[in-house]
Design a protein around this motif. Structure first.
Motif, PDB file in Angstrom:
ATOM      1  N   PRO A   1      55.813 111.761  65.970  1.00  0.00           N
ATOM      2  CA  PRO A   1      55.886 110.190  66.000  1.00  0.00           C
ATOM      3  C   PRO A   1      56.807 109.690  67.315  1.00  0.00           C
ATOM      4  O   PRO A   1      57.589 110.276  67.575  1.00  0.00           O
ATOM      5  CB  PRO A   1      56.733 109.729  64.778  1.00  0.00           C
ATOM      6  CG  PRO A   1      56.589 111.024  63.646  1.00  0.00           C
ATOM      7  CD  PRO A   1      56.272 112.208  64.839  1.00  0.00           C
ATOM      8  N   VAL A   2      56.367 108.435  67.873  1.00  0.00           N
ATOM      9  CA  VAL A   2      56.908 108.316  69.326  1.00  0.00           C
ATOM     10  C   VAL A   2      58.220 107.567  68.965  1.00  0.00           C
ATOM     11  O   VAL A   2      58.444 106.890  67.827  1.00  0.00           O
ATOM     12  CB  VAL A   2      55.995 107.512  70.114  1.00  0.00           C
ATOM     13  CG1 VAL A   2      54.680 108.161  70.338  1.00  0.00           C
ATOM     14  CG2 VAL A   2      55.672 106.122  69.344  1.00  0.00           C
TER      15      VAL A   2
ATOM     16  N   GLY B   1      66.444 110.823  76.837  1.00  0.00           N
ATOM     17  CA  GLY B   1      65.794 110.031  75.565  1.00  0.00           C
ATOM     18  C   GLY B   1      64.688 110.775  74.915  1.00  0.00           C
ATOM     19  O   GLY B   1      64.192 110.141  73.811  1.00  0.00           O
ATOM     20  N   GLY B   2      63.793 111.706  75.451  1.00  0.00           N
ATOM     21  CA  GLY B   2      63.024 112.427  74.642  1.00  0.00           C
ATOM     22  C   GLY B   2      61.886 113.085  75.768  1.00  0.00           C
ATOM     23  O   GLY B   2      62.568 112.966  77.129  1.00  0.00           O
ATOM     24  N   TYR B   3      60.615 113.014  75.373  1.00  0.00           N
ATOM     25  CA  TYR B   3      59.899 113.761  76.538  1.00  0.00           C
ATOM     26  C   TYR B   3      58.652 112.600  76.775  1.00  0.00           C
ATOM     27  O   TYR B   3      58.236 111.742  75.896  1.00  0.00           O
ATOM     28  CB  TYR B   3      59.143 114.879  75.830  1.00  0.00           C
ATOM     29  CG  TYR B   3      60.115 116.179  75.410  1.00  0.00           C
ATOM     30  CD1 TYR B   3      60.181 116.864  76.689  1.00  0.00           C
ATOM     31  CD2 TYR B   3      60.915 116.090  74.607  1.00  0.00           C
ATOM     32  CE1 TYR B   3      60.938 118.229  76.232  1.00  0.00           C
ATOM     33  CE2 TYR B   3      61.884 117.139  74.244  1.00  0.00           C
ATOM     34  CZ  TYR B   3      61.912 118.119  75.280  1.00  0.00           C
ATOM     35  OH  TYR B   3      62.673 119.086  74.899  1.00  0.00           O
ATOM     36  N   VAL B   4      58.257 112.850  77.975  1.00  0.00           N
ATOM     37  CA  VAL B   4      57.257 111.937  78.542  1.00  0.00           C
ATOM     38  C   VAL B   4      56.129 112.707  79.204  1.00  0.00           C
ATOM     39  O   VAL B   4      56.490 113.859  79.924  1.00  0.00           O
ATOM     40  CB  VAL B   4      57.863 110.973  79.587  1.00  0.00           C
ATOM     41  CG1 VAL B   4      56.800 109.885  80.047  1.00  0.00           C
ATOM     42  CG2 VAL B   4      58.941 110.010  78.994  1.00  0.00           C
ATOM     43  N   PHE B   5      54.922 112.450  79.020  1.00  0.00           N
ATOM     44  CA  PHE B   5      53.797 113.413  79.558  1.00  0.00           C
ATOM     45  C   PHE B   5      53.741 113.029  81.124  1.00  0.00           C
ATOM     46  O   PHE B   5      53.882 112.168  81.733  1.00  0.00           O
ATOM     47  CB  PHE B   5      52.322 112.649  79.319  1.00  0.00           C
ATOM     48  CG  PHE B   5      51.433 113.128  79.748  1.00  0.00           C
ATOM     49  CD1 PHE B   5      50.951 114.604  79.351  1.00  0.00           C
ATOM     50  CD2 PHE B   5      50.025 112.393  80.531  1.00  0.00           C
ATOM     51  CE1 PHE B   5      49.909 115.349  79.902  1.00  0.00           C
ATOM     52  CE2 PHE B   5      48.978 113.422  80.545  1.00  0.00           C
ATOM     53  CZ  PHE B   5      48.812 114.471  80.580  1.00  0.00           C
ATOM     54  N   ALA B   6      54.009 114.320  81.776  1.00  0.00           N
ATOM     55  CA  ALA B   6      54.016 114.455  83.254  1.00  0.00           C
ATOM     56  C   ALA B   6      53.351 113.634  84.166  1.00  0.00           C
ATOM     57  O   ALA B   6      53.664 113.084  85.139  1.00  0.00           O
ATOM     58  CB  ALA B   6      54.410 115.945  83.498  1.00  0.00           C
ATOM     59  N   ASN B   7      51.875 113.641  83.775  1.00  0.00           N
ATOM     60  CA  ASN B   7      51.026 113.141  84.665  1.00  0.00           C
ATOM     61  C   ASN B   7      50.916 111.239  84.647  1.00  0.00           C
ATOM     62  O   ASN B   7      50.362 110.704  85.142  1.00  0.00           O
ATOM     63  CB  ASN B   7      49.550 113.318  84.242  1.00  0.00           C
ATOM     64  CG  ASN B   7      49.109 114.739  84.611  1.00  0.00           C
ATOM     65  OD1 ASN B   7      50.047 115.383  85.315  1.00  0.00           O
ATOM     66  ND2 ASN B   7      48.012 115.252  84.023  1.00  0.00           N
TER      67      ASN B   7
END
Length: 281
Positions: free
Chosen positions: A120-121, A145-151
């Protein structure tokens, strides 16, 4: 105020003002700003310290602000990006360090609690949000704050120089007075967001942009080219090509592309009057 200063850009009110304004404005006390940073995904900057007050603009994750006072859950601040003054929810602010290293380049992306698209985001991030990247796990960047898709991100030094192409990506985004995210934009917010993606400084409001962007051209609608800015009283658009305009507007209630001649005629008749300025970077 004791001299004529633009209140949108002047951190002063009757009880407190920026120390650098001593002798120029009247206030009970003068204070040095404390530099803070936006830690929320997006923060509304309002004209008064109340949740129902009008939205003047929006600050994004990673934006630096100068803090002058805090009371009843609101912070009286000036945005470092463009100098705009107003009230942010105090909970949206955190320490100024560490400095962001990356920016979001996708129109919007999600913040995950783990490097897993099935989780869950925690929220969404808009184009232009600044990120402190502390590591990478697979295809995800790790942030506080969390993880983000690198692309969906790029280093801050990497820009998208064709700001018109960025505007093209935003066609269809709903109109929002004071908006400057990919979920909602006003006319000058669109221009500022696109120039920011290109690494170019830009004032916030249309009248400021008309005074401060590039250089003025003759008030003639022939000879325009891609990237020129067309101004009305209280409105701005950018040229998609010599004949068509991209602008966030209340007629379409969205970012739209339309023939310049048609927009000029409709705006003259229904809203902002005649074209007041044309500028080119």
């Amino acid at each position: 105020m004791t001299e004529s200063l633009d209140p949108r850009l002047t951190p002063a009110r009757p009880d407190v003002a920026d120390l650098r304004l001593r002798g120029r404005v009247t206030a009970e006390r003068f204070v040095a700003a404390t530099r803070r940073r936006v830690v929320a995904t997006v923060a509304p900057l309002r004209r008064a310290p109340a949740p129902e007050a009008g939205l003047d603009t929006e600050a994004l994750l990673g934006d630096a602000v100068d803090l002058y006072a805090e009371q009843d859950g609101f912070a009286f601040v000036q945005l470092v990006r463009d100098g705009y003054v107003g009230y942010l929810p105090a909970a949206c602010l955190g320490p100024v360090e560490p400095e962001p290293s990356h920016r979001v380049t996708a129109l919007r992306t999600f913040l995950y609690p783990e490097p897993d698209l099935k989780r869950p985001v925690r929220g969404h991030l808009s184009l232009g949000a600044r990120l402190v990247v502390t590591g990478q796990t697979g295809t995800y960047l790790e942030t506080p704050g969390g993880y983000v898709f690198a692309n969906h991100c790029a280093p801050l030094a990497q820009h998208a120089p064709d700001y018109v192409a960025t505007a093209e990506r935003l066609v269809g985004v709903p109109y929002l007075w004071g908006g400057r995210t990919s979920l909602g934009l006003d006319c000058s917010g669109l221009v500022q967001l696109c120039l920011d993606a290109a690494g170019l400084p830009c004032p916030r409001d249309a009248d400021m942009q008309e005074r401060g962007l590039g250089h003025a051209l003759p008030l003639a609608l022939d000879g325009l080219r891609r990237g020129d800015f067309v101004f009305w009283r209280g409105h701005v658009g950018l040229m998609h090509d010599p004949e068509t305009l991209i602008h966030a507007n209340g007629h379409h209630m969205a970012v739209a592309v339309e023939p310049l001649a048609g927009a000029v005629a409709r705006i003259r008749e229904n809203s902002f009057g005649a074209v007041t300025g044309i500028r080119r970077l």
